[in-house]
Design a protein around this motif. Sequence first.
Motif, PDB file in Angstrom:
ATOM      1  N   THR A 154     -45.565  65.332 -85.646  1.00  0.00           N
ATOM      2  CA  THR A 154     -45.223  64.002 -85.128  1.00  0.00           C
ATOM      3  C   THR A 154     -43.757  63.648 -85.356  1.00  0.00           C
ATOM      4  OG1 THR A 154     -45.823  62.880 -87.197  1.00  0.00           O
ATOM      5  CG2 THR A 154     -47.568  63.179 -85.548  1.00  0.00           C
ATOM      6  N   LEU A 155     -43.052  64.446 -86.161  1.00  0.00           N
ATOM      7  CA  LEU A 155     -41.652  64.179 -86.465  1.00  0.00           C
ATOM      8  C   LEU A 155     -40.816  65.432 -86.213  1.00  0.00           C
ATOM      9  CD1 LEU A 155     -42.058  62.305 -89.875  1.00  0.00           C
ATOM     10  CD2 LEU A 155     -41.674  61.258 -87.629  1.00  0.00           C
ATOM     11  N   LEU A 156     -39.624  65.234 -85.690  1.00  0.00           N
ATOM     12  CA  LEU A 156     -38.661  66.305 -85.500  1.00  0.00           C
ATOM     13  C   LEU A 156     -37.401  65.971 -86.294  1.00  0.00           C
ATOM     14  CD1 LEU A 156     -37.655  68.893 -84.009  1.00  0.00           C
ATOM     15  CD2 LEU A 156     -36.773  67.349 -82.225  1.00  0.00           C
ATOM     16  N   TYR A 157     -36.980  66.920 -87.134  1.00  0.00           N
ATOM     17  CA  TYR A 157     -35.733  66.766 -87.892  1.00  0.00           C
ATOM     18  C   TYR A 157     -34.653  67.594 -87.207  1.00  0.00           C
ATOM     19  CZ  TYR A 157     -38.834  64.840 -91.410  1.00  0.00           C
ATOM     20  OH  TYR A 157     -39.772  64.071 -92.068  1.00  0.00           O
ATOM     21  N   PHE A 158     -33.442  67.044 -87.146  1.00  0.00           N
ATOM     22  CA  PHE A 158     -32.379  67.681 -86.377  1.00  0.00           C
ATOM     23  C   PHE A 158     -31.023  67.510 -87.070  1.00  0.00           C
ATOM     24  CE2 PHE A 158     -28.990  66.938 -83.149  1.00  0.00           C
ATOM     25  CZ  PHE A 158     -28.831  68.260 -82.747  1.00  0.00           C
ATOM     26  N   LYS A 164     -22.813  65.755 -90.894  1.00  0.00           N
ATOM     27  CA  LYS A 164     -23.235  65.967 -92.282  1.00  0.00           C
ATOM     28  C   LYS A 164     -24.513  65.183 -92.607  1.00  0.00           C
ATOM     29  CE  LYS A 164     -20.482  67.247 -95.400  1.00  0.00           C
ATOM     30  NZ  LYS A 164     -19.456  67.566 -96.431  1.00  0.00           N
ATOM     31  N   LYS A 165     -25.347  65.010 -91.587  1.00  0.00           N
ATOM     32  CA  LYS A 165     -26.590  64.256 -91.754  1.00  0.00           C
ATOM     33  C   LYS A 165     -27.752  64.999 -91.103  1.00  0.00           C
ATOM     34  CE  LYS A 165     -24.284  59.725 -91.661  1.00  0.00           C
ATOM     35  NZ  LYS A 165     -24.157  58.444 -90.917  1.00  0.00           N
ATOM     36  N   VAL A 166     -28.966  64.639 -91.547  1.00  0.00           N
ATOM     37  CA  VAL A 166     -30.201  65.094 -90.909  1.00  0.00           C
ATOM     38  C   VAL A 166     -30.857  63.886 -90.265  1.00  0.00           C
ATOM     39  CG1 VAL A 166     -32.439  66.200 -91.205  1.00  0.00           C
ATOM     40  CG2 VAL A 166     -30.495  66.933 -92.608  1.00  0.00           C
ATOM     41  N   ALA A 167     -31.091  63.971 -88.967  1.00  0.00           N
ATOM     42  CA  ALA A 167     -31.725  62.878 -88.231  1.00  0.00           C
ATOM     43  C   ALA A 167     -33.224  63.122 -88.107  1.00  0.00           C
ATOM     44  CB  ALA A 167     -31.112  62.753 -86.840  1.00  0.00           C
ATOM     45  N   ARG A 168     -33.973  62.027 -88.091  1.00  0.00           N
ATOM     46  CA  ARG A 168     -35.421  62.109 -87.876  1.00  0.00           C
ATOM     47  C   ARG A 168     -35.763  61.418 -86.561  1.00  0.00           C
ATOM     48  NH1 ARG A 168     -38.478  59.104 -92.198  1.00  0.00           N
ATOM     49  NH2 ARG A 168     -38.320  57.332 -90.775  1.00  0.00           N
ATOM     50  N   TYR A 169     -36.577  62.120 -85.755  1.00  0.00           N
ATOM     51  CA  TYR A 169     -37.059  61.581 -84.492  1.00  0.00           C
ATOM     52  C   TYR A 169     -38.583  61.562 -84.500  1.00  0.00           C
ATOM     53  CZ  TYR A 169     -32.369  62.543 -82.599  1.00  0.00           C
ATOM     54  OH  TYR A 169     -31.012  62.574 -82.372  1.00  0.00           O
ATOM     55  N   SER A 170     -39.175  60.573 -83.877  1.00  0.00           N
ATOM     56  CA  SER A 170     -40.607  60.661 -83.600  1.00  0.00           C
ATOM     57  C   SER A 170     -40.777  61.653 -82.449  1.00  0.00           C
ATOM     58  CB  SER A 170     -41.170  59.292 -83.217  1.00  0.00           C
ATOM     59  OG  SER A 170     -40.533  58.782 -82.059  1.00  0.00           O
ATOM     60  N   TYR A 171     -41.877  62.401 -82.480  1.00  0.00           N
ATOM     61  CA  TYR A 171     -42.073  63.462 -81.493  1.00  0.00           C
ATOM     62  C   TYR A 171     -43.458  63.357 -80.877  1.00  0.00           C
ATOM     63  CZ  TYR A 171     -41.731  68.087 -79.332  1.00  0.00           C
ATOM     64  OH  TYR A 171     -41.676  69.122 -78.428  1.00  0.00           O
ATOM     65  N   ASP A 172     -43.492  63.351 -79.536  1.00  0.00           N
ATOM     66  CA  ASP A 172     -44.744  63.326 -78.792  1.00  0.00           C
ATOM     67  C   ASP A 172     -45.067  64.748 -78.359  1.00  0.00           C
ATOM     68  OD1 ASP A 172     -46.796  63.073 -76.882  1.00  0.00           O
ATOM     69  OD2 ASP A 172     -46.129  61.071 -76.314  1.00  0.00           O
ATOM     70  N   GLY A 176     -43.513  66.042 -75.016  1.00  0.00           N
ATOM     71  CA  GLY A 176     -42.234  66.516 -75.509  1.00  0.00           C
ATOM     72  C   GLY A 176     -41.153  65.467 -75.615  1.00  0.00           C
ATOM     73  N   ASP A 177     -41.509  64.193 -75.506  1.00  0.00           N
ATOM     74  CA  ASP A 177     -40.520  63.124 -75.628  1.00  0.00           C
ATOM     75  C   ASP A 177     -40.225  62.837 -77.098  1.00  0.00           C
ATOM     76  OD1 ASP A 177     -40.394  62.851 -72.899  1.00  0.00           O
ATOM     77  OD2 ASP A 177     -41.839  61.194 -72.824  1.00  0.00           O
ATOM     78  N   ILE A 178     -38.991  62.415 -77.361  1.00  0.00           N
ATOM     79  CA  ILE A 178     -38.619  62.064 -78.731  1.00  0.00           C
ATOM     80  C   ILE A 178     -37.921  60.713 -78.745  1.00  0.00           C
ATOM     81  CG2 ILE A 178     -38.324  64.516 -79.258  1.00  0.00           C
ATOM     82  CD1 ILE A 178     -35.321  63.996 -79.482  1.00  0.00           C
ATOM     83  N   LYS A 179     -37.882  60.106 -79.943  1.00  0.00           N
ATOM     84  CA  LYS A 179     -37.193  58.828 -80.129  1.00  0.00           C
ATOM     85  C   LYS A 179     -36.535  58.831 -81.494  1.00  0.00           C
ATOM     86  CE  LYS A 179     -37.810  53.813 -80.114  1.00  0.00           C
ATOM     87  NZ  LYS A 179     -38.794  52.693 -79.991  1.00  0.00           N
ATOM     88  N   PHE A 180     -35.240  58.548 -81.523  1.00  0.00           N
ATOM     89  CA  PHE A 180     -34.514  58.514 -82.797  1.00  0.00           C
ATOM     90  C   PHE A 180     -35.067  57.418 -83.695  1.00  0.00           C
ATOM     91  CE2 PHE A 180     -31.094  56.695 -85.420  1.00  0.00           C
ATOM     92  CZ  PHE A 180     -30.747  57.813 -86.171  1.00  0.00           C
ATOM     93  N   GLU A 181     -35.299  57.779 -84.981  1.00  0.00           N
ATOM     94  CA  GLU A 181     -35.750  56.804 -85.963  1.00  0.00           C
ATOM     95  C   GLU A 181     -34.632  56.439 -86.937  1.00  0.00           C
ATOM     96  OE1 GLU A 181     -39.335  58.122 -87.862  1.00  0.00           O
ATOM     97  OE2 GLU A 181     -40.579  57.628 -86.128  1.00  0.00           O
ATOM     98  N   GLU A 182     -34.135  57.442 -87.672  1.00  0.00           N
ATOM     99  CA  GLU A 182     -33.075  57.164 -88.638  1.00  0.00           C
ATOM    100  C   GLU A 182     -32.517  58.474 -89.187  1.00  0.00           C
ATOM    101  OE1 GLU A 182     -34.361  55.422 -92.331  1.00  0.00           O
ATOM    102  OE2 GLU A 182     -36.370  56.263 -92.123  1.00  0.00           O
TER     103      GLU A 182
END
Length: 273
Positions: A154-158, A164-172, A176-182
Amino acid sequence: MQAQLVFYADNELLEGPIFDYDNGLLYFVSIFDGLVYCYDPATRVILNVKLDSPVSNIYLKDRKKVVVASKDGFYLVDFNTLEVTFSFQIEIEEDMRFNDGIEDANGRLLIGTMGYPEVLPNRGKVFSFYKGKYKTIIENTTISNGLAFSKDNTLLYFIDTPSKKVARYSYDLVNGDIKFEEYVIEFKEKGSPDGMCMDSHGNLWIAEWGGACVSRWNPSSGKKLQVLELPCPNVTSCTFDNKGGMYVTTAKSDNPNNNLCGGLFYFDNKNFQ
């Protein structure tokens, strides 16, 4: 515990390690050489196939069969016969190339891009390829690097390395749709995040370019939990094997005394208990 050198062939930039748990094989690439490697830990035999342009990422298909991303397209590489067959293409600009990627639980292929031969700020993207069609899911990246899914998909890290950061996205997983969380992790020391993988506890192991290590992070708290040092400053990616150990790829450095850099290393499972 010290890292064990497994393979060294004076490569400039090893990347993209992925372990085939069903068949006990490790795959990785030498980007600028266009080389794709298949390593059998049981026999210590290493096979390689050369493509005509820089290669970056590997997707598992069958025993000794993989799909490899190259600048010229995606190719099926059969290490049983050492044959290479064109598979499909995702259209990118001439001054871009593919970099890190991952396959989701439904067989969707994700892959990012970056400038080539020069890094081009905010020109990169992350694509998703499924059933012959592709779409852009992340835009305005510079060096698209590590990708990892949560255990429940359910989450994709990128990682976009210069951030210099790791982003977290919700993942469908269905569409295959994603949404940036934080942003969940930030690197504040000299190392920059490159490739990464997830362990059985849901922690992220991140290769540190310029940091001479792989580091373990809790993506929920953003805290660094562990560091495993390597004899090379530029560490590019990592993957776990079927024995609980970890393979790590590295790249050359500007220091001529770092004569193991560009090698493949291994940490056995005693480092992860």
